[in-house]
Scaffold this active site. Structure first.
Site, PDB file in Angstrom:
ATOM      1  N   LYS A 164      39.205 -16.726  19.961  1.00 57.62           N
ATOM      2  CA  LYS A 164      39.112 -15.646  18.984  1.00 57.62           C
ATOM      3  C   LYS A 164      40.419 -14.849  19.060  1.00 57.62           C
ATOM      4  O   LYS A 164      40.836 -14.450  20.140  1.00 57.62           O
ATOM      5  CB  LYS A 164      37.917 -14.760  19.359  1.00 57.62           C
ATOM      6  N   GLU A 183      16.968 -11.623  15.823  1.00 58.80           N
ATOM      7  CA  GLU A 183      16.215 -10.416  15.481  1.00 58.80           C
ATOM      8  C   GLU A 183      14.714 -10.642  15.595  1.00 58.80           C
ATOM      9  O   GLU A 183      13.966  -9.738  15.988  1.00 58.80           O
ATOM     10  CB  GLU A 183      16.579  -9.958  14.063  1.00 58.80           C
ATOM     11  N   ARG A 219      15.169 -10.115   9.066  1.00 56.59           N
ATOM     12  CA  ARG A 219      14.878 -11.334   9.817  1.00 56.59           C
ATOM     13  C   ARG A 219      13.596 -11.217  10.645  1.00 56.59           C
ATOM     14  O   ARG A 219      12.914 -12.197  10.887  1.00 56.59           O
ATOM     15  CB  ARG A 219      15.997 -11.591  10.821  1.00 56.59           C
TER      16      ARG A 219
HETATM   17  C1  LIG Z   1      21.300 -11.977  11.337  1.00 59.75           C
HETATM   18  C2  LIG Z   1      22.592 -11.382  11.784  1.00 59.75           C
HETATM   19  N1  LIG Z   1      22.616 -10.620  12.903  1.00 59.75           N
HETATM   20  C3  LIG Z   1      23.778 -10.074  13.315  1.00 59.75           C
HETATM   21  C4  LIG Z   1      24.937 -10.283  12.621  1.00 59.75           C
HETATM   22  C5  LIG Z   1      26.233  -9.603  13.026  1.00 59.75           C
HETATM   23  N2  LIG Z   1      27.265 -10.564  13.382  1.00 59.75           N
HETATM   24  C6  LIG Z   1      28.240 -10.921  12.541  1.00 59.75           C
HETATM   25  S1  LIG Z   1      29.279 -12.024  13.186  1.00 59.75           S
HETATM   26  C7  LIG Z   1      28.452 -12.024  14.638  1.00 59.75           C
HETATM   27  C8  LIG Z   1      28.926 -12.890  15.757  1.00 59.75           C
HETATM   28  C9  LIG Z   1      28.936 -14.314  15.370  1.00 59.75           C
HETATM   29  O1  LIG Z   1      29.403 -15.052  16.464  1.00 59.75           O
HETATM   30  P1  LIG Z   1      29.579 -16.604  16.332  1.00 59.75           P
HETATM   31  O2  LIG Z   1      28.418 -17.197  15.635  1.00 59.75           O
HETATM   32  O3  LIG Z   1      29.893 -17.141  17.678  1.00 59.75           O
HETATM   33  O4  LIG Z   1      30.820 -16.742  15.351  1.00 59.75           O
HETATM   34  P2  LIG Z   1      32.298 -16.168  15.591  1.00 59.75           P
HETATM   35  O5  LIG Z   1      32.324 -14.765  15.067  1.00 59.75           O
HETATM   36  O6  LIG Z   1      32.587 -16.233  17.043  1.00 59.75           O
HETATM   37  O7  LIG Z   1      33.161 -17.046  14.769  1.00 59.75           O
HETATM   38  C10 LIG Z   1      27.368 -11.161  14.608  1.00 59.75           C
HETATM   39  C11 LIG Z   1      26.458 -10.894  15.715  1.00 59.75           C
HETATM   40  C12 LIG Z   1      24.857 -11.075  11.461  1.00 59.75           C
HETATM   41  N3  LIG Z   1      25.919 -11.305  10.703  1.00 59.75           N
HETATM   42  N4  LIG Z   1      23.682 -11.613  11.082  1.00 59.75           N
END
Ligand SMILES: Cc1ncc(C[n+]2csc(CCOP(=O)(O)OP(=O)(O)O)c2C)c(N)n1
Length: 638
Positions: free
Chosen positions: A280, A372, A400
């Protein structure tokens, strides 16, 4: 922009480049993302980390004939640049500009309008199943992060995909980070795969050994044998056991290696998982050092010129904390007094303020990952065992966990306090993140108590009240700064279902909910200068509403205007109308709120103004109601 990127506007242009040119192109894309996002704001670190992967996918596959589904859609910047949106990239996340997520109305390359995590494997598998039925021969690729893959919906899709074995390539983009560091047993397992050379080596050693004996052409046979014998080589490999062919881990910043791997994988069919390891913030030292801070960066743009509103909201005399900070302070104080208090977040410790709680009460903080549904179920279990769970979840993400709010909490009558951050208009995150529906979906559940504070002292009082009064509580507040305290911060004690009258006047009543109280108050003060004197009520509760007060107001006042930062469908105003109708009144009520439409991205203030739920709009609504009544009272011309 660099020389190579100047020549690339589409995947067709990209495919004209030689593989050796791709690393330099990726460098140029990364630079464009960096230069732009530091100005426009947006998801920086994840996008810097996925440039090579996105470029390799577009180089090898034939999107949009083939299908590409990106989980969350927040890592789509390189994808946008490569699919005809390079020239508009500097409009990112601004009103009228490109969305910060994939958006199906923006491009045929974006299959879904997204923002919620954990969905890509279900939708990708759906497309793969449909293609199988339709017989089109299109390929489907679903890209998901190491945090997103732990979501319940993603695991449900994996469970099916491994069995039905449709033509689906799952790309696991493993950067070890959610927004905060990823957590959960799966993440530890990915670390094992990354760091334990035995599996990675086993496949290559085996293939090498076969090649030495049978020659180069036997490589595919070797890989085939390897998969047949894999249980003997690496017993217990989760994805293999689930019916996937696992490939990797591969270096997600070696674009040429990715291209080679994807070219092989594109030829194959069935359920395949490619494990790609990325960083990242790759290529930008500050983001590499602090990927949490650089997950999302704030815009650094001049404010667009706006027409001066009639009703000016006086600026706060002192800097105001965010609602998130006000909540975190209040929760920490409550937990210091009450040892039953535990806090739950679903992968949003920073966004919800629970990082502050976790620093003080680490053993009482539970981050469940992007789950969630599980967060709510966990809260139900904790409450059943006698703890007092506070689940801090964004309004849009609690959608969710709706069935769990119903089944694990409300139906059981368990005391859980839901703290709904980002309730209402959210600004540049836009349509998928707008918290417009929580009142509507929670109001229908018997036993729910719905509250919203007008300011920080009231938020504190509401938390205390929720901790002791019977019921299942949801307290909502927006993505904003707390407004200045009204009337010097004097707050009447919170009583079940009782509103608070802030100002009294005979010319109509404004009944405002939560974050709308301060603009309602400002509107009333401005109307006084026009000799219009209205009553202002801080509703405090959307369920139960203060029926006695509403009825008395409706009988005494020429009209009511309700205001909320929530959808007009099924929200606070609807609850007021229901209460009045139930009491036999014919409501003379104007309901102000978010209209029944999905909200584009734009500055929060501008959207509030557009929907008439700022001070100016509220004052206009009062004047319009007065005008309409005056018209109605005039005798009709003969
Ligand atoms: C249902 C839901 N809960 C929380 C989030 C907030 N959120 C956005 S990106 C993220 C992290 C995602 O991590 P990952 O899947 O590893 O992808 P990366 O950002 O590392 O590419 C979170 C928790 C979301 N978008 N959707």
């Amino acid at each position: 922009m660099g020389d190579l990127l100047d020549r690339v506007d589409s995947p067709e242009d990209l495919k004209k480049l030689a593989p050796e040119e791709l690393p330099a192109l990726c460098g140029e894309i990364r630079q464009l993302i960096l230069d732009t996002v530091l100005r426009t704001g947006g998801h920086l670190a994840t996008n810097l980390g996925s440039v090579e992967l996105t470029t390799a996918l577009h180089y090898v596959y034939d999107f949009p004939r083939d299908h590409l589904v990106l989980d969350v859609g927040h890592q789509a910047y390189a994808h946008k640049i490569l699919t005809g949106r390079k020239s508009r990239f500097d409009t990112l996340r601004q009103e009228g500009g490109l969305s910060g997520f994939t958006n199906k109305d923006e491009s045929p390359y974006d299959l879904f309008t997204t923002g919620h995590a954990g969905t890509a494997l279900s939708t990708g598998l759906g497309m793969a199943c449909a293609e199988d039925v339709l017989g089109t021969g299109r390929k489907t690729v679903a890209v998901i992060g190491d945090a997103g893959i732990g979501a319940g919906m993603a695991l449900e899709a994996l469970n099916m995909a491994g069995e039905v074995k449709r033509d689906l390539l799952v790309v696991l983009n493993d950067n070890r980070m959610s927004i905060a560091p990823s957590n959960g047993a799966l993440v530890h397992y990915f670390t094992k795969l990354r760091t334990n050379p035995s599996y990675r080596k086993a496949k290559h050693d085996f293939a090498d050994a076969v090649r030495k004996v049978l020659g180069d052409r036997a490589r595919e046979t070797a890989e085939h044998w390897y998969h047949t014998l894999r249980y003997a080589v690496v017993p217990g490999h989760i994805f293999e056991e689930m019916g996937f062919h696992y490939f990797g881990p591969v270096d997600g910043h070696d674009v040429q290696a990715l291209v080679r791997e994807l070219q092989d994988l594109r030829k194959a069919g069935g359920a395949r998982l490619l494990h790609v390891v990325t960083e990242k913030g790759h290529g930008y030292e500050p983001a590499l050092k602090d990927p949490v801070k650089f997950h999302g960066v704030k815009p650094n743009l001049p404010k667009p010129a706006e027409a001066a509103p009639d009703v000016k909201v006086p600026p706060a005399t002192a800097p105001q904390p965010s609602w998130t900070k006000a909540f975190a302070d209040a929760l920490c104080d409550l937990a210091a007094e009450d040892p039953r208090v535990v806090a739950i977040t679903a992968a949003m410790p920073d966004g919800t303020g629970l990082n502050q709680f976790a620093a003080r009460f680490p053993e009482r903080t539970f981050d469940v990952g992007i789950c969630e549904q599980h967060a709510v179920g966990l809260a139900g279990g904790m409450a059943a065992a006698g703890a007092l769970p506070v689940a801090a979840i964004y309004s849009t993400f609690l959608q969710r966990g709706y069935d769990q709010v119903f089944h694990e909490v409300a139906l059981q009558g368990r005391k859980v306090i839901f703290a709904l951050d980002r309730a209402g208009i959210v600004g540049s995150d836009g349509v998928s993140h707008t918290g417009a529906f929580d009142l509507a979906y929670l109001r229908t559940l018997p036993g729910m108590i719905l509250m919203a504070p007008k300011d920080a002292p009231e938020l504190r009082e509401m938390l205390r009240f929720a901790a002791t009064a019977p019921g299942v509580f949801a307290i909502r507040y927006p993505r904003d700064e707390v407004p200045p305290a009204i009337r010097g911060g004097k707050t009447a004690p919170v009583e079940m279902g009782r509103a608070e009258t802030l100002l009294e006047g005979p010319d109509g009543a404004i009944v405002a909910y939560g974050a709308s109280v301060y603009p309602a108050w400002c509107a009333a003060r401005a109307l006084e200068r026009r000799d219009v004197h209205v009553t202002v009520v801080n509703a405090r509760f959307a369920k139960p509403v203060d029926r006695d007060l509403l009825l008395a107001l409706h009988r005494a006042q020429p009209f009511l205007v309700t205001v909320e930062d929530h959808s007009v469908m099924g929200g606070f105003g609807a609850a007021v109308m229901e209460a009045l109708a139930e009491a036999g009144e014919s409501p003379r009520v104007r309901v102000l709120g978010i209209p029944d439409a999905y909200q584009d991205h734009a500055e929060r203030d501008r959207l509030l103004a557009r929907h008439g739920i700022d001070a100016d709009g509220i004052a206009r609504a009062v004047l319009a109601m007065r005008e309409a009544r005056a018209d109605a009272a005039r005798p009709a011309p003969r």
